[in-house]
Design a protein around this motif. Structure first.
Motif, mmCIF file in Angstrom:
data_model
loop_
_atom_site.group_PDB
_atom_site.id
_atom_site.type_symbol
_atom_site.label_atom_id
_atom_site.label_comp_id
_atom_site.label_asym_id
_atom_site.label_seq_id
_atom_site.Cartn_x
_atom_site.Cartn_y
_atom_site.Cartn_z
ATOM 1 N N ARG A 1 30.463 35.076 26.404
ATOM 2 C CA ARG A 1 29.888 35.283 27.738
ATOM 3 C C ARG A 1 30.956 35.795 28.692
ATOM 4 N NH1 ARG A 1 27.356 30.233 27.689
ATOM 5 N NH2 ARG A 1 28.823 29.618 29.278
ATOM 6 N N ALA A 2 30.497 36.566 29.686
ATOM 7 C CA ALA A 2 31.433 37.066 30.688
ATOM 8 C C ALA A 2 31.912 35.913 31.558
ATOM 9 C CB ALA A 2 30.749 38.123 31.538
ATOM 10 N N GLY A 3 33.190 35.929 31.881
ATOM 11 C CA GLY A 3 33.735 34.922 32.782
ATOM 12 C C GLY A 3 33.747 35.469 34.203
ATOM 13 N N PRO A 4 34.091 34.627 35.173
ATOM 14 C CA PRO A 4 34.186 35.116 36.553
ATOM 15 C C PRO A 4 35.304 36.146 36.698
ATOM 16 C CG PRO A 4 34.971 32.836 36.374
ATOM 17 C CD PRO A 4 34.398 33.205 35.042
ATOM 18 N N VAL A 5 35.094 37.132 37.589
ATOM 19 C CA VAL A 5 36.070 38.210 37.778
ATOM 20 C C VAL A 5 36.698 38.084 39.158
ATOM 21 C CG1 VAL A 5 36.343 40.715 37.998
ATOM 22 C CG2 VAL A 5 34.844 39.785 36.233
ATOM 23 N N ARG A 6 38.033 38.188 39.214
ATOM 24 C CA ARG A 6 38.713 38.226 40.509
ATOM 25 C C ARG A 6 39.462 39.547 40.610
ATOM 26 N NH1 ARG A 6 41.638 35.341 36.883
ATOM 27 N NH2 ARG A 6 43.913 35.557 36.947
ATOM 28 N N ARG A 7 39.555 40.076 41.822
ATOM 29 C CA ARG A 7 40.178 41.378 42.017
ATOM 30 C C ARG A 7 41.347 41.261 42.984
ATOM 31 N NH1 ARG A 7 35.019 41.359 42.188
ATOM 32 N NH2 ARG A 7 33.836 42.498 40.608
ATOM 33 N N PHE A 8 42.294 42.185 42.845
ATOM 34 C CA PHE A 8 43.372 42.246 43.842
ATOM 35 C C PHE A 8 43.813 43.694 43.983
ATOM 36 C CE2 PHE A 8 45.172 40.992 39.720
ATOM 37 C CZ PHE A 8 46.186 41.927 39.524
ATOM 38 N N ALA A 9 44.416 44.002 45.117
ATOM 39 C CA ALA A 9 44.841 45.382 45.377
ATOM 40 C C ALA A 9 46.033 45.735 44.486
ATOM 41 C CB ALA A 9 45.222 45.541 46.841
ATOM 42 N N VAL A 10 46.136 47.026 44.131
ATOM 43 C CA VAL A 10 47.270 47.480 43.316
ATOM 44 C C VAL A 10 48.585 47.106 43.998
ATOM 45 C CG1 VAL A 10 48.362 49.482 42.238
ATOM 46 C CG2 VAL A 10 45.890 49.394 42.430
#
Lengths: 281, 453
Positions: B243-252
């Motif tokens: 299953r897909a897990g939670p996704v977190r994003r950050f700027a390059v």
């Protein structure tokens, strides 16, 4: 079962980017045919076995009819290994600028390697490396040096074919300018004043950069007896500063002995033009 | 046969990987005590000698870090410098760059699938032996690979260290007519690419799973290759789940705050962590993070290959199946390359001027084997004052070592005949090749000799 009489080929890697040995795998049309004609005995990037025996080792078994060597010598272990490879190879050919001239990593030869180590590694004491990056020929006799960063695929096939047939490879040693003429390129320097190392650079690429409207940047290294005084003067005329001139020579063939005078020529005041344009009185 | 005391396995020369690495495995009392991918390739000090160079030089110089993915280096270097100069390259110039990059994906992924990885599934030491029983498949792979090279040769001048790339764009851009033969060629291999997905989907995959985070660029609307934001998918709660897990994003720009590398004395490698956790970049991560934006042809091939529905966020966590995801990515790259050629109009200028200014800039793109990060700082006259490069294999090393530990432990725990050294070594080599490591890339700042603490 009759004995395998095919000539044997080995491919070796020292400090490098893998691009020159990849050139062999880029011979998509020829690869399987070549493997029929030649026993590719040792080529770690391609095979986990040496003549059917697994695993292949770093030192190989040998002997080999032809060894292709990529990469430059940068560690004590490299020095030992290249002597070993020479001993077990009937013919040894270097492929590319690293093996032939020390490669871009030879820029360390102009700097303090201790400082380099400290720039890149937090704990430089764990890094074992030599202060210089040197070509294979600085350590063992070499039968032929194939130029280029990277080498040209057609030239590689010619070298393999020639050595296995016992003849001299047909690799022209003139400058890139000849290749431009042959290709019918307009000279980028004459037509557009684009700085170009073509006149002092060994042929082999097929004059790629000028074909794309770019000046040659010398990735095949120096032609024999380059006229660097005239070249540096021309580069200045085409707008390059002394610093830019040193930079362009100090790239992938930085440690080529032919280039040694460049640093001084480029930092000198531009000499008087021997043929100043006539000024109307 | 029983083993007393620690059992140590070594393989001094990994084959069918780019660059030179070795393997060391210690088993103590039926438990894996240590599994290590040693990188002994000598360092080449790129980050050091880039200092003092001109801001126009990183594309040519850094391409020499890796002959297998030079375009990834060129594209990342260009974008980082352009950011520093405050310039964004868009429209047709950006599309042409993407076309070149797809050429590299097609070439490099096909090389890995057919010449480096597939032999493992047939017990062959190389593609030459593989071709004896699977001639058609190997020839098909070489055709696809060659088409990828043709894209790079047309746009870049040559396939290895292309000459036509410069900061701001290209030295020369093609006319529409020049790309027409390329399109014909790509059309001819489109079916080959889909057939390759079918071929590799039929391989026999060992059961395996991984519980590390997955890091890839995410660019909503596009399966990211040279754009987007770093996005990390956490491992699922229950082990073995797809299953897909939670996704977190950050700027390059924040990359270096999230990805931290440490040089540790007991290891020859830098250990890379993402927010303090082990993680993986590359095909499996891209598929998990961006799968819903795959070209419909590639998505269909993925579904048919049993990879789940990428449109619904399918995740593949068996590293042995990475070869299938790679094949799907080739199908995607071929379709996207064709789309770019079909829509192509030559840009008004081949490049944008980039006057230097005292500033720093960073960028990340998706090299075939994973996320590649560059950052440069320059003076007012364009002389570089700092260079930092984080290649994918350095980031993947901890995950690869964890895979090694797992596959060996799973084998040791299996009832029945005890595993021989040869079997374990072969299993380890396969676990490493699953991630297409590029050791030449890593080695400009990883090393080599083991020092005893």
């Amino acid at each position: 079962m009759h004995a395998d009489t095919r000539p044997t080929l080995a491919v070796w890697k020292f400090a490098s980017c893998d691009g020159c040995q990849l050139t062999l795998l880029d011979c998509e049309d020829e690869l399987l045919g070549l493997a029929d004609q030649v026993r590719i005995s040792h080529f770690l990037e391609m095979s986990g076995a040496e003549d059917g025996r697994e695993p292949a080792t770093l030192n190989g078994i040998g002997p080999y009819d032809l060894s292709l060597v990529e990469g430059s010598v940068t560690t004590e272990e490299d020095v030992r290994r290249i002597h070993h490879i020479r001993r077990i190879s009937r013919r040894l050919v270097t492929i590319g600028a690293c093996a032939t001239a020390g490669g871009v990593q030879a820029l360390r030869n102009f700097a303090d390697v201790e400082q380099f180590r400290a720039t890149v590694y937090a704990s430089p004491q764990y890094i074992a490396t030599l202060a210089t990056s040197t070509p294979i020929s600085a350590h063992v006799p070499v039968d032929f040096e194939l130029r280029g960063c990277p080498i040209d695929r057609r030239q590689l096939l010619e070298v393999i074919t020639a050595f296995l047939a016992g003849r001299k490879p047909n690799i022209p040693d003139h400058s890139v300018c000849f290749e431009c003429k042959r290709r019918g390129n307009t000279c980028v320097t004459v037509a557009h004043g684009t700085p170009c190392l073509g006149p002092v650079t060994h042929a082999g690429c097929g004059a790629l950069c000028p074909t794309y409207g770019r000046g040659c940047y010398g990735c095949f290294g120096p032609v024999a007896n380059p006229n660097l005084v005239a070249m540096v003067r021309q580069l200045r005329q085409d707008g390059m500063t002394g610093r830019d001139i040193v930079r362009i020579f100090r790239t992938f063939n930085a440690a080529s002995p032919e280039y040694a005078p460049v640093a001084e020529l480029a930092t000198q005041e531009p000499p008087e033009d021997p043929h100043p344009p006539e000024t109307p009185q | 046969m029983s083993h007393r005391g620690p059992r140590v396995l070594r393989l001094d020369a990994l084959a069918r990987v780019e660059g030179e690495g070795a393997l060391r495995l210690t088993v103590n009392d039926g438990t894996v005590a240590e599994a290590r991918l040693k990188i002994y390739e000598p360092p080449r000090f790129f980050e050091a000698f880039l200092v003092g160079r001109g801001h126009y030089e990183p594309p040519d110089i850094t391409s020499r870090i890796c002959g297998i993915c030079p375009v990834a280096y060129q594209m990342t270097a260009c974008q980082a410098i352009e950011r520093a100069c405050g310039v964004t390259i868009d429209d047709q110039l950006a599309e042409l760059r993407r076309l070149l990059y797809y050429g590299e994906w097609i070439e490099s992924q096909s090389l890995h699938i057919h010449l480096l990885h597939a032999p493992d599934f047939f017990g062959c030491p190389s593609a030459v032996e593989l071709a004896r029983e699977q001639r058609e498949a190997v020839e098909r792979g070489l055709r696809i690979k060659q088409a990828g090279n043709a894209v790079m040769e047309q746009l870049g001048g040559r396939a290895i260290h292309p000459v036509n790339v410069r900061i701001g764009g290209f030295h020369r851009v093609p006319a529409r007519a020049e790309l027409a033969p390329l399109a014909e060629r790509l059309r001819r291999i489109q079916e080959d690419a889909v057939e390759t997905v079918r071929w590799v989907a039929g391989f026999d995959f060992p059961e395996a799973s991984c519980d590390y985070d997955l890091l890839a660029l995410q660019d909503p609307g596009r399966y990211a290759i040279d754009s987007g934001t770093p996005a990390a998918m956490a491992a699922p709660d229950s082990p073995g789940s797809d299953r897909a897990g939670p996704v977190r994003r950050f700027a390059v720009d924040e990359f270096e705050q999230h990805v931290v590398e440490r040089q540790v004395p007991h290891s020859t490698a830098l250990q890379s962590e993402l927010d303090g956790r082990r993680y993986l970049t590359g095909s499996l991560a891209r598929y998990a993070i961006g799968g819903r934006w795959l070209h419909p042809l590639a998505a269909e091939a993925a579904r048919a290959a049993g990879l789940g529905d990428p449109a619904a966020g399918a995740v593949v966590r068996n590293p042995f199946r990475s070869i299938v995801v790679r094949a799907v990515e080739v199908a995607h790259a071929v379709a996207e390359a064709l789309r770019i050629i079909d829509d192509y109009e030559p840009p008004p200028r081949p490049y944008v001027e980039l006057p230097p200014r005292p500033a720093a800039g960073c960028a990340a793109t998706e090299a075939p084997r994973g996320l590649l990060y560059h950052r440069y700082a320059m003076d007012a006259d364009g002389a570089l004052t700092q260079a930092r490069i984080v290649p994918p294999t350095a980031q993947n090393q901890a995950a690869i070592e964890e895979d090694l530990r797992r596959v060996v432990q799973t084998r040791l725990d299996r009832p029945g005949a005890a595993a021989t050294d040869e079997e374990l070594t072969a299993l380890c080599e396969r676990a490493i090749r699953n991630h297409d490591p590029c050791i030449s890339c890593s080695a400009h700042f990883l090393d080599l000799t083991v020092e005893r603490a």
